[in-house]
Design a protein around this motif. Structure first.
Motif, PDB file in Angstrom:
ATOM      1  N   PHE A 148      -4.374   4.143   4.888  1.00 54.74           N
ATOM      2  CA  PHE A 148      -3.835   3.456   3.711  1.00 54.74           C
ATOM      3  C   PHE A 148      -2.347   3.751   3.584  1.00 54.74           C
ATOM      4  O   PHE A 148      -1.924   4.909   3.559  1.00 54.74           O
ATOM      5  N   LEU A 158      -6.712  -1.592  -1.348  1.00 56.27           N
ATOM      6  CA  LEU A 158      -6.617  -0.869  -2.602  1.00 56.27           C
ATOM      7  C   LEU A 158      -7.994  -0.594  -3.204  1.00 56.27           C
ATOM      8  O   LEU A 158      -8.261   0.501  -3.701  1.00 56.27           O
ATOM      9  N   ASP A 188      -5.165  -6.272   1.163  1.00 50.64           N
ATOM     10  CA  ASP A 188      -4.912  -4.832   1.214  1.00 50.64           C
ATOM     11  C   ASP A 188      -6.212  -4.050   1.020  1.00 50.64           C
ATOM     12  O   ASP A 188      -7.273  -4.619   0.769  1.00 50.64           O
ATOM     13  N   GLU A 242       0.833  -1.205   0.000  1.00 50.15           N
ATOM     14  CA  GLU A 242       0.000   0.000   0.000  1.00 50.15           C
ATOM     15  C   GLU A 242       0.868   1.255   0.000  1.00 50.15           C
ATOM     16  O   GLU A 242       0.597   2.219  -0.728  1.00 50.15           O
TER      17      GLU A 242
END
Length: 455
Positions: A286, A210, A208, A165
């Motif tokens: 993030f 994303l 993650d 990330e």
């Protein structure tokens, strides 16, 4: 130099068509032993491929039910656009306790899944089962040592996820904007459905955030099983929550809000934590370097990385291990195994048998369709699965960099990110005014209408 082979199967193709780049990188030719009426014997480019692919995908995306399954290929693609290098993978780690036994069990699991060798998930799965066995046998010291090694391994794994990330978040401004703009275009191509259609279902095996980051930038509302604001709690009772609005001047007739999708992370997430009897999502920014500081919040009851809900998690008993994953996979089966349903996969290599089983069950319904989009198939699992499914008429394939490179895919082959009702209304007007032969496409037969000419 090894030739890069692209594989295409759409529309009325009876079998996958292989093609490769010519000396002119912008042109392609059929591979030896392959033929296709739409290509003939001439070289072709992206324009001809678009005329073949885009109308087909546009039609499939208008299915009554549309689902998108995203694998690690999406993270690698976006990370490469931002940082000019692939994201880190899930390599094996060294667990000193019972190393031979764990390695053998992980290798056996990898063989059954068609992988060359066991990865971190395979090791964690074997180590968790061994840990439970040691606890049953009453070998408390050995169990304690193995548990500590598992905690350290999960900490390393969580940091590697966050590092990917960070590689995107800390990239140069130009590259980062390009990566996120491409991601937004990709997501909106699928989620721009009229309110009268069923919501897009987004499923992912990635840990993650994303997709969540891209959805925020796109203004896409994601509906998942978490309820709450400060520290949302995972709920088994989803109750089909949705988002509506009241049009001006109309009372009592709420309409569905566009730009809403249902979101399911099948393998958990780096920011899901088991706290007592609940699963909570904690607010990890993030690209943060580590999750440790956020595990010290008072409401988490002293949780550690050992409580992160990363599949297969390090929970201490079978019942907790099954929750919440049993609910998530139930959502997958309920979302895709329906008539008039289309499932699109991107960056998923068909290495998870529990997901493949759902796909096989979906294709037993004649009106369903599977679209596989992948930049490569290094282990041959995609083509092997395609043959094993035995339903070629219900499967479309777009494999290879010429078709599935994220930038090329979003710019050339995916439907535009717009409300489709407008497109089809314009299509109908042009039909009425000029007839269908005013906009011929080189890949469309005489008298047919190619919607890509309107986009």
């Amino acid at each position: 130099m090894t030739k890069v082979i692209n594989v295409l199967k759409v529309r009325d193709d009876h079998c996958p068509v292989h093609f490769e780049a010519t000396e002119d990188a912008r042109k392609y030719k059929l591979s030896e032993g392959h033929e296709a009426p739409w290509a003939g014997s001439q070289e072709f480019g992206l324009k001809e491929l678009r005329g073949r692919i885009e109308p087909w995908l546009t039609a499939l995306f208008q299915s009554e039910h549309l689902s998108l399954l995203l694998g690690s290929g999406l993270t690698h693609a976006v990370h490469y656009l931002a940082a000019n290098k692939p994201a880190s993978g899930m390599g094996a780690v060294a667990i000193s306790s019972y190393v031979d036994e764990i390695s053998k069990a992980a290798g056996d699991t990898a063989d059954k899944a068609g992988r060359e060798k066991g990865n971190l998930e395979d090791q964690l799965r074997a180590a968790n089962e061994l840990l439970r066995g040691l606890e049953i046998l009453g070998k408390s010291e050995e169990a304690l040592r193995l548990r500590e090694e598992l905690r350290q391994t999960l900490a390393i794994f969580a940091k590697s996820i966050l590092k990917n990330e960070a590689g995107i978040a800390a990239a140069p401004d130009t590259n980062r904007e390009l990566a996120f703009n491409t991601l937004v275009t990709f997501l909106m191509s699928f989620s721009s459905r009229t309110g009268s259609r069923d919501r897009l279902n987004i499923f992912t095996t990635n840990y993650d955030r994303l997709i969540e980051a891209g959805a925020e930038l796109a203004g896409l509302h994601l509906l998942d099983r978490f309820l709450g604001n400060l520290m949302p709690i995972f709920r088994s009772s989803r109750l089909d929550l949705d988002m509506h609005y009241n049009p001006p001047g109309i009372r009592g007739e709420p309409r569905y809000l566009e730009g809403v999708a249902r979101f399911t992370k099948l393998h958990g997430s780096v920011d899901w934590v088991e706290t007592g009897k609940d699963i909570r999502r904690i607010g990890v920014p993030f690209g943060m370097e580590s999750v440790d500081p956020f595990l010290k919040a008072p409401g988490l009851q002293g949780a550690s990385v050992h409580k992160l809900m990363i599949y297969p998690n390090a929970a201490k008993d079978r019942e907790t291990s099954d929750y919440p994953y049993v609910e998530l996979f139930r959502d997958l089966a309920a979302g895709v195994c329906r008539p008039n349903s289309t499932l699109v996969t991107y960056g998923y290599s068909f290495g998870d048998e529990h997901i493949n089983r759902v796909v096989r069950d979906m294709l037993t319904i004649p009106s369903t369709h599977l679209v596989v989009i992948s930049r490569d198939d290094p282990l041959g699992r995609i083509m092997k699965t395609y043959k094993e499914l035995g339903r070629p008429s219900q499967v479309s394939l777009l494999i290879g960099p010429a078709l599935a490179d994220l930038s090329t895919l979003t710019e050339t082959f995916l439907p535009k990110a717009a409300i489709d009702k407008t497109t089809f209304r314009m299509s109908e007007l042009l039909r009425q005014r000029f007839g269908t032969e005013q906009h011929p496409s080189p890949s469309v037969g005489k008298g047919e209408f190619d919607v890509s000419d309107l986009i």
